[in-house]
Design an enzyme around this catalytic site. Structure first.
Site, PDB file in Angstrom:
ATOM      1  N   ASP A 124       0.802  -1.266  -0.138  1.00 53.65           N
ATOM      2  CA  ASP A 124       0.016  -0.073   0.037  1.00 53.65           C
ATOM      3  C   ASP A 124       0.933   1.194  -0.118  1.00 53.65           C
ATOM      4  O   ASP A 124       2.210   1.310   0.517  1.00 53.65           O
ATOM      5  CB  ASP A 124      -0.876   0.128   1.235  1.00 53.65           C
ATOM      6  N   MET A 125       0.341   2.270  -0.639  1.00 45.86           N
ATOM      7  CA  MET A 125       1.230   3.829  -0.557  1.00 45.86           C
ATOM      8  C   MET A 125       0.612   4.425   0.766  1.00 45.86           C
ATOM      9  O   MET A 125      -0.679   4.532   0.671  1.00 45.86           O
ATOM     10  CB  MET A 125       1.333   4.342  -1.986  1.00 45.86           C
ATOM     11  N   GLN A 153      -0.096   6.838  -6.405  1.00 49.41           N
ATOM     12  CA  GLN A 153      -1.191   7.703  -5.990  1.00 49.41           C
ATOM     13  C   GLN A 153      -1.422   8.869  -7.246  1.00 49.41           C
ATOM     14  O   GLN A 153      -0.449   9.568  -7.141  1.00 49.41           O
ATOM     15  CB  GLN A 153      -1.032   8.237  -4.736  1.00 49.41           C
ATOM     16  N   ARG A 174      -0.853  -0.899  -8.794  1.00 53.87           N
ATOM     17  CA  ARG A 174      -2.346  -0.519  -8.196  1.00 53.87           C
ATOM     18  C   ARG A 174      -2.422   1.079  -8.306  1.00 53.87           C
ATOM     19  O   ARG A 174      -1.784   1.700  -7.651  1.00 53.87           O
ATOM     20  CB  ARG A 174      -2.784  -1.063  -6.774  1.00 53.87           C
ATOM     21  N   LYS A 177      -6.374   7.102  -6.485  1.00 52.75           N
ATOM     22  CA  LYS A 177      -6.276   8.527  -6.605  1.00 52.75           C
ATOM     23  C   LYS A 177      -5.321   8.914  -5.580  1.00 52.75           C
ATOM     24  O   LYS A 177      -4.659   9.959  -5.467  1.00 52.75           O
ATOM     25  CB  LYS A 177      -7.770   9.375  -6.220  1.00 52.75           C
ATOM     26  N   ALA A 179      -5.347   8.991  -0.770  1.00 49.11           N
ATOM     27  CA  ALA A 179      -6.114   9.220   0.371  1.00 49.11           C
ATOM     28  C   ALA A 179      -5.848   9.936   1.543  1.00 49.11           C
ATOM     29  O   ALA A 179      -6.307  10.312   2.410  1.00 49.11           O
ATOM     30  CB  ALA A 179      -6.385   7.729   1.009  1.00 49.11           C
ATOM     31  N   THR A 216     -10.575   2.106  -7.908  1.00 55.05           N
ATOM     32  CA  THR A 216     -11.511   3.128  -7.811  1.00 55.05           C
ATOM     33  C   THR A 216     -13.104   2.973  -7.724  1.00 55.05           C
ATOM     34  O   THR A 216     -13.532   1.670  -8.153  1.00 55.05           O
ATOM     35  CB  THR A 216     -11.294   4.214  -9.053  1.00 55.05           C
ATOM     36  N   HIS A 217     -13.758   3.848  -7.040  1.00 50.84           N
ATOM     37  CA  HIS A 217     -15.255   3.736  -7.195  1.00 50.84           C
ATOM     38  C   HIS A 217     -16.019   4.676  -8.230  1.00 50.84           C
ATOM     39  O   HIS A 217     -17.200   4.837  -7.847  1.00 50.84           O
ATOM     40  CB  HIS A 217     -15.820   3.981  -5.555  1.00 50.84           C
ATOM     41  N   ARG A 278     -10.136   7.956   7.246  1.00 50.66           N
ATOM     42  CA  ARG A 278      -9.771   8.257   5.953  1.00 50.66           C
ATOM     43  C   ARG A 278     -11.067   7.886   5.110  1.00 50.66           C
ATOM     44  O   ARG A 278     -11.175   8.702   4.507  1.00 50.66           O
ATOM     45  CB  ARG A 278      -8.643   7.476   5.365  1.00 50.66           C
ATOM     46  N   ARG A 279     -11.635   6.762   5.434  1.00 55.00           N
ATOM     47  CA  ARG A 279     -12.709   6.706   4.671  1.00 55.00           C
ATOM     48  C   ARG A 279     -14.099   7.761   5.102  1.00 55.00           C
ATOM     49  O   ARG A 279     -14.867   8.222   4.148  1.00 55.00           O
ATOM     50  CB  ARG A 279     -13.691   5.247   4.855  1.00 55.00           C
TER      51      ARG A 279
HETATM   52  C1  LIG Z   1      -8.581  -1.388  -3.801  1.00 53.18           C
HETATM   53  C2  LIG Z   1      -8.080   0.081  -3.375  1.00 53.18           C
HETATM   54  C3  LIG Z   1      -6.813   0.171  -2.595  1.00 53.18           C
HETATM   55  C4  LIG Z   1      -6.498   1.484  -2.232  1.00 53.18           C
HETATM   56  N1  LIG Z   1      -5.121   1.656  -1.616  1.00 53.18           N
HETATM   57  C5  LIG Z   1      -4.930   3.014  -1.420  1.00 53.18           C
HETATM   58  C6  LIG Z   1      -3.439   3.200  -1.068  1.00 53.18           C
HETATM   59  O1  LIG Z   1      -2.506   2.060  -0.871  1.00 53.18           O
HETATM   60  N2  LIG Z   1      -2.997   4.198  -0.799  1.00 53.18           N
HETATM   61  C7  LIG Z   1      -3.824   5.480  -0.765  1.00 53.18           C
HETATM   62  O2  LIG Z   1      -3.446   6.510  -0.362  1.00 53.18           O
HETATM   63  N3  LIG Z   1      -5.200   5.202  -1.108  1.00 53.18           N
HETATM   64  C8  LIG Z   1      -5.674   3.952  -1.589  1.00 53.18           C
HETATM   65  N4  LIG Z   1      -6.888   3.732  -1.841  1.00 53.18           N
HETATM   66  C9  LIG Z   1      -7.905   4.934  -1.693  1.00 53.18           C
HETATM   67  C10 LIG Z   1      -7.986   5.916  -2.953  1.00 53.18           C
HETATM   68  O3  LIG Z   1      -6.679   6.592  -2.928  1.00 53.18           O
HETATM   69  C11 LIG Z   1      -9.235   6.961  -2.798  1.00 53.18           C
HETATM   70  O4  LIG Z   1      -8.997   7.425  -1.456  1.00 53.18           O
HETATM   71  C12 LIG Z   1     -10.552   6.081  -2.564  1.00 53.18           C
HETATM   72  O5  LIG Z   1     -10.440   5.167  -3.570  1.00 53.18           O
HETATM   73  C13 LIG Z   1     -11.581   7.142  -3.181  1.00 53.18           C
HETATM   74  O6  LIG Z   1     -11.407   7.578  -4.506  1.00 53.18           O
HETATM   75  P1  LIG Z   1     -12.283   6.922  -5.679  1.00 53.18           P
HETATM   76  O7  LIG Z   1     -11.381   6.848  -6.877  1.00 53.18           O
HETATM   77  O8  LIG Z   1     -13.135   5.728  -5.186  1.00 53.18           O
HETATM   78  O9  LIG Z   1     -13.185   8.263  -6.261  1.00 53.18           O
HETATM   79  P2  LIG Z   1     -14.280   9.283  -5.283  1.00 53.18           P
HETATM   80  O10 LIG Z   1     -14.737  10.407  -6.117  1.00 53.18           O
HETATM   81  O11 LIG Z   1     -13.710   9.583  -3.794  1.00 53.18           O
HETATM   82  O12 LIG Z   1     -15.514   8.282  -5.317  1.00 53.18           O
HETATM   83  C14 LIG Z   1     -16.425   8.012  -6.287  1.00 53.18           C
HETATM   84  C15 LIG Z   1     -17.648   7.417  -5.602  1.00 53.18           C
HETATM   85  O13 LIG Z   1     -17.536   6.244  -4.871  1.00 53.18           O
HETATM   86  C16 LIG Z   1     -18.217   6.428  -3.747  1.00 53.18           C
HETATM   87  N5  LIG Z   1     -17.310   6.225  -2.484  1.00 53.18           N
HETATM   88  C17 LIG Z   1     -15.889   6.483  -2.650  1.00 53.18           C
HETATM   89  N6  LIG Z   1     -15.372   6.511  -1.432  1.00 53.18           N
HETATM   90  C18 LIG Z   1     -16.543   6.176  -0.389  1.00 53.18           C
HETATM   91  C19 LIG Z   1     -16.372   6.277   0.831  1.00 53.18           C
HETATM   92  N7  LIG Z   1     -15.171   6.263   1.685  1.00 53.18           N
HETATM   93  N8  LIG Z   1     -17.682   5.771   1.270  1.00 53.18           N
HETATM   94  C20 LIG Z   1     -18.710   5.548   0.620  1.00 53.18           C
HETATM   95  N9  LIG Z   1     -18.540   6.021  -0.650  1.00 53.18           N
HETATM   96  C21 LIG Z   1     -17.714   6.099  -1.323  1.00 53.18           C
HETATM   97  C22 LIG Z   1     -18.937   7.512  -3.689  1.00 53.18           C
HETATM   98  O14 LIG Z   1     -20.289   7.149  -4.448  1.00 53.18           O
HETATM   99  C23 LIG Z   1     -18.383   8.326  -4.905  1.00 53.18           C
HETATM  100  O15 LIG Z   1     -19.081   9.430  -5.174  1.00 53.18           O
HETATM  101  C24 LIG Z   1      -7.464   2.414  -2.360  1.00 53.18           C
HETATM  102  C25 LIG Z   1      -8.505   2.427  -2.884  1.00 53.18           C
HETATM  103  C26 LIG Z   1      -9.117   1.298  -3.355  1.00 53.18           C
HETATM  104  C27 LIG Z   1     -10.324   1.141  -4.206  1.00 53.18           C
END
Ligand SMILES: Cc1cc2nc3c(=O)[nH]c(=O)nc-3n(C[C@H](O)[C@H](O)[C@H](O)COP(=O)(O)OP(=O)(O)OC[C@H]3O[C@@H](n4cnc5c(N)ncnc54)[C@H](O)[C@@H]3O)c2cc1C
Length: 297
Positions: A124-125, A153, A174, A177, A179, A216-217, A278-279
């Site tokens: 993880d980063m 990231q 991986r 965006k 976090a 990403t979501h 963070r979430r």
């Molecule tokens: C498998 C995985 C591994 C990751 N590993 C790392 C890592 O090693 N280091 C790091 O810095 N970050 C990590 N992240 C987190 C990432 O950097 C983002 O902070 C996070 O994924 C939110 O960005 P998004 O691309 O999903 O887009 P967003 O624009 O934040 O979200 C898009 C949509 O997804 C839904 N959503 C997103 N987050 C949430 C939430 N917390 N609760 C409810 N709904 C939500 C909402 O509907 C939102 O509109 C990881 C994410 C994933 C999916």
């Protein structure tokens, strides 16, 4: 963060009582609970990556204890035949004590993982103060173990260069965006720009990289990737989507129905405060969700 950590220190009764707040995002506090969550995810056609929560370890014994949990986890994954690999944080394996210590603990995990059906170990980063050190330890490990890959990231201004370096190495990336809260001189702050750069880097990894994880979501990014791979004829076994446990289950299901690979990142353990925080920061409605579960309990 420090305040939350102090109030919710992993050993405190208060922390145990408040675990129900984090339950949506954290699979449980034990290996057994984590493996049950993996099995439920596998039954829905998705693979997993298990993360034992913890970060910023400053005592040698605590880093060894984290390593040992990973060794036990890998054995239990093997015994139960679960479809999951593992994700590690180098600061939980002693990075703040020294890169050699983190590398030693990581190497023990990489060796043990090679006995599993899915031997891959994701690093993880974390925050930008350890980005360079994390990538240095990754590169040292990758010289002897091909079953390891980093997270990059998108928001960091250095990341396009890191993407090219990983392509050159043939490492599995991986892409997320990002976090953590980072200053503007090293990180892009505006979401539309982050989204644009994400797509550019994802397309680069999909065409020139090695089995990238598109983490990403974000519905807009997922739709654009869907268009891109169809247009370019990139087979669905050349990459995987990745999402976090408990987030957007309908989108998860749809990706599987459309024939894509999807890996769910499943965190577990008692050190859930930082991850949960963070979430909640990412989505304000998570704070409302947590509070509503307090009142409906
Ligand atoms: C498998 C995985 C591994 C990751 N590993 C790392 C890592 O090693 N280091 C790091 O810095 N970050 C990590 N992240 C987190 C990432 O950097 C983002 O902070 C996070 O994924 C939110 O960005 P998004 O691309 O999903 O887009 P967003 O624009 O934040 O979200 C898009 C949509 O997804 C839904 N959503 C997103 N987050 C949430 C939430 N917390 N609760 C409810 N709904 C939500 C909402 O509907 C939102 O509109 C990881 C994410 C994933 C999916």
């Amino acid at each position: 963060m420090a305040v939350i950590d102090r109030i919710l220190s992993p050993d405190s009764q208060l922390q145990k009582r408040f675990f129900f707040l984090a339950r949506r995002f954290v699979a449980g506090e034990t290996i057994d609970a984590a493996l049950s969550a993996v099995e439920a995810v596998n039954a829905r056609g998705m693979s997993a990556s298990l993360d034992f929560l913890g970060e910023d370890v400053t005592e040698f014994d605590a880093a060894l204890a984290t390593r040992d949990v990973y060794l036990a986890m890998l054995e239990e994954i093997r015994r139960r035949g679960a479809d999951t690999n593992v994700s590690v944080k180098l600061t939980a394996l002693g990075l703040l004590l020294g890169e050699d210590i983190a590398l030693q603990n990581l190497t023990a995990i990489l060796d043990a993982a090679q006995r599993n059906a899915d031997p891959f170990v994701r690093i993880d980063m974390e925050g930008s103060t350890v980005t360079a050190a994390t990538l240095r330890v990754f590169e040292r490990a990758f010289k002897t173990h091909s079953n390891v890959g980093p997270v990059l990231q998108t928001y960091l201004r250095r990341t396009p260069e890191d993407v090219e370096r990983m392509i050159e190495l043939g490492a599995r990336v991986r892409l997320c965006k990002g976090a953590y809260s980072e200053p503007a001189d090293i990180a892009i702050k505006e979401m539309p720009s982050i989204r644009r750069v994400y797509l550019r880097l994802a397309e680069r990894l999909l065409t020139a990289g090695t089995y990238p994880g598109i983490a990403t979501h974000d519905r807009r990014i997922i739709e654009r990737i869907d268009d891109f791979v169809r247009r370019e004829g990139i087979a669905s076994d050349r990459f995987e989507f990745q999402m976090l446990y408990g987030i957007r289950p309908q989108v998860q299901r749809r990706l599987i129905e459309e024939g894509y690979r999807l890996r769910i990142y499943i965190p577990f353990g008692t050190h859930w405060a930082g991850y949960f925080y963070r979430r909640v920061l990412e989505r304000r409605e998570n704070a409302f969700f947590a509070l509503s579960s307090v009142f409906s309990k």
